[in-house]
Scaffold this active site. Sequence first.
Site, PDB file in Angstrom:
ATOM      1  CD  GLN A   8      -2.835   0.853  -0.075  1.00 20.88           C
ATOM      2  OE1 GLN A   8      -3.192  -0.247  -0.464  1.00 20.88           O
ATOM      3  NE2 GLN A   8      -3.116   1.942  -0.736  1.00 20.88           N
TER       4      GLN A   8
ATOM      5  CG  HIS B 259      -0.923   2.488  -4.271  1.00 20.51           C
ATOM      6  ND1 HIS B 259      -1.107   2.373  -5.616  1.00 20.51           N
ATOM      7  CD2 HIS B 259      -1.528   1.407  -3.724  1.00 20.51           C
ATOM      8  CE1 HIS B 259      -1.786   1.270  -5.883  1.00 20.51           C
ATOM      9  NE2 HIS B 259      -2.052   0.658  -4.752  1.00 20.51           N
TER      10      HIS B 259
ATOM     11  CD  GLU C 266      -8.739   2.254  -1.291  1.00 17.37           C
ATOM     12  OE1 GLU C 266      -7.720   2.734  -0.742  1.00 17.37           O
ATOM     13  OE2 GLU C 266      -8.887   2.190  -2.529  1.00 17.37           O
ATOM     14  CG  HIS C 267      -7.406  -1.821   0.164  1.00 14.96           C
ATOM     15  ND1 HIS C 267      -6.880  -0.612  -0.236  1.00 14.96           N
ATOM     16  CD2 HIS C 267      -7.867  -2.423  -0.957  1.00 14.96           C
ATOM     17  CE1 HIS C 267      -7.024  -0.495  -1.558  1.00 14.96           C
ATOM     18  NE2 HIS C 267      -7.618  -1.577  -2.025  1.00 14.96           N
TER      19      HIS C 267
ATOM     20  CG  ASP D 136      -4.653  -4.048  -4.988  1.00 19.47           C
ATOM     21  OD1 ASP D 136      -5.709  -3.514  -4.617  1.00 19.47           O
ATOM     22  OD2 ASP D 136      -3.577  -3.956  -4.362  1.00 19.47           O
TER      23      ASP D 136
ATOM     24  CG  HIS E 111     -51.241  14.571  -5.973  1.00 21.60           C
ATOM     25  ND1 HIS E 111     -50.980  15.845  -6.369  1.00 21.60           N
ATOM     26  CD2 HIS E 111     -50.062  13.892  -6.063  1.00 21.60           C
ATOM     27  CE1 HIS E 111     -49.686  15.952  -6.692  1.00 21.60           C
ATOM     28  NE2 HIS E 111     -49.113  14.780  -6.515  1.00 21.60           N
TER      29      HIS E 111
END
Lengths: 427, 427
Positions: B255, B258, B322-323, B356, B415
Amino acid sequence: MKQFINPSKTQWQALQARPTASYEDVMPVVDAVFSAVQTEGDKAIRLYSTQFDGYCPEYIEVPKSEWETAADELTPELKGAIDHAYQNIYRFHKAQITPHVKVDIQNGVRCWQEKRPIEKVGLYIPGGTAPLFSSVLMLAIPAQIAGCKEVVLCTPPDKSGTIAAPIRYAAALCGVTRLFQVGGIQAIAALTYGTETIPNVYKILGPGNQYVTAAKQKATQFGVAIDMPAGPSELLVVADDTANPAYVAADLLSQAEHGVDSQVILVSTFSKLLVSVQQEIDIQLDVLPRKDIAKAALVNSKAILFDDEADAMRFINGYGPEHYIICMKNEDTFVKDIQNAGSVFIGNYTPESAGDYASGTNHTLPTNGYAKQYSGVNLDSFFKAITFQKISSKGIKDLGPVIEEMAAAEGLQAHKNAVSIRLKDVT
Amino acid sequence: MKQFINPSKTQWQALQARPTASYEDVMPVVDAVFSAVQTEGDKAIRLYSTQFDGYCPEYIEVPKSEWETAADELTPELKGAIDHAYQNIYRFHKAQITPHVKVDIQNGVRCWQEKRPIEKVGLYIPGGTAPLFSSVLMLAIPAQIAGCKEVVLCTPPDKSGTIAAPIRYAAALCGVTRLFQVGGIQAIAALTYGTETIPNVYKILGPGNQYVTAAKQKATQFGVAIDMPAGPSELLVVADDTANPAYVAADLLSQAEHGVDSQVILVSTFSKLLVSVQQEIDIQLDVLPRKDIAKAALVNSKAILFDDEADAMRFINGYGPEHYIICMKNEDTFVKDIQNAGSVFIGNYTPESAGDYASGTNHTLPTNGYAKQYSGVNLDSFFKAITFQKISSKGIKDLGPVIEEMAAAEGLQAHKNAVSIRLKDVT
């Protein structure tokens, strides 16, 4: 209604256009209110409630005692109707629960998807001349089924400084957890930042005017999700000689009475219907309490004749109506081929009002052509999907080389290493 | 990694915070590019491609001939790996198809929900040092399964002015319909407004830097939906003495490589693991080609010890990773109780790299705590749900009075009329 006979394709875009809402006029006010609520909390809420709503309630939160006894303030008929609608809406949304998706992708590689409720949601119900308790049902029932822990409702008080009994009753019935008598931009800002009294939430849902819509869009810049951008309500009816002109007129008027900016469109393949529907509108309009509003909305409305049904269908998909009524001999085609619509009503005995209140479908729907990319509010609006995976030593042994190859090709060596280090142990 | 031992709850918010991205610096550029693309179309695309990417391709659209033969440019190993990943991702997303929801709500009242594909979607693949063809798979496969008619891919060319072969191959494999070598804000603006060459779309999906994210947020003001706001990628590992420190370190590094703004968090209930993982990181880091990036990311990363598993779980849900990798004896609880996460990886043989690239789950996931309210990209991201209803004369006879009662209570007489006019005929 203005009539158009077989408009050429070059005219379609103009016919499909909505009045463009400009947020630029609105944004300075939205920015100011957000900033004040962020720094001053409840004090700003009180200030803007006085300024915009002309009334600052003594307390911002409506105590549970006041809504749990609201049933006693309703007529038995209204309570019965709300309970009936509740059952129908509950059933239809409960049926939308999706099972977990579980796949053994390959030997030793299991992947699945589960949905978990959004823990904190904020529901917004606009004020106005009448209490929109039906929107409470439409927003709070799916939140209740999803199992959202905090369901916070904000709605402005009426001129007497109270929340109408049917709204309080619906909130209690649908498991709303907290009720605040705050409306407008300041309500959305409070749900975004939180104040001393009002908690912040993860997602805000519900209709509103252009100020509320602009405020919801601003909220998305601060980690809050919204259901969709909202615009004026709209209805498109497609009808031929199997339609009852009086019913069509009544449906068009039911939409037109919403607001002067409502959009009403009649598409027909039967030229006489344009005349007969207009005649019926003239008759029915006259006795409506909100006829001034409906009249104004009709000025911008269109009746369009297409000789070719395929052209009619193409036009409708290009428009992407929020509400779409089909009264056609060939109804199956008009159902099957619709790509862009919020909610579809089929046949002479299916007025839009049914979906607005009690048949079970949701009435919080994409307007302004957003049916091309947004769903209306549904059970999934209150969930997020999470994926899971579990891989065995056998699984990584088989799949590992694929991952290594791809990671290397993307130049991400550490991604590859995370596999290689395991492969060393399992081979 | 900075260590924290049983941090008090008052510290949690600071530990869970992400670096706040400010769009204010970015927005003037985004506004300028949007305005230029809206008025000048392709001319503006060429201008900004030169200015931002340092390269203006001779032609904006990559002709099909160049991507349909891309397979020949790949090694058999890479082609095989992409094909394998394609199969897995396809299977998992295909399994997400939901059946129509059809309910006979009451006698003569049938409601159903069907999903229809979003007709025109735009996929964005960032440029950078390596070709992110895996993101093409993740975005284009569900679009292909959903049946989106136009699947438009934008990605910046590399320095040599071409789109890398694996990207072109993946695009062809996944049924992308048009490929444009344009990146950055100008690509998002083109997908929003359309230019002479690039069509506008209804929804834009895909990752990107803060400029692309700000551009996507701007696009939502012009009738375009987006998948979610994106932020720097992040991973949280929860691990105890059943975890392999070398594997945990490898996952954290995968990670960290990145970007310098990547977020890496280790939560443990086993104090020795904090030491052993740090030792393993030091060993593994040294040989990484992207070690400078990973090192910088690790400066902001945290290793947190909780003696109490329940506290660890509460902390993780407050963070909303996220992960999320689980290497715990008690893994079932950490699976069952996770409320906020993008994608979950369970056990020692399930590295994040698997998701991934190739296990089948999607890697386009909510960052920055957005897992609290957003799903990652999935099959439903390419559909919108439409509701339908058909009511018979018997149905309206039974349900009509409920609708009348509610419409009257909301002060919407038209209506009510839409029902009353039908009830007159059927009773």
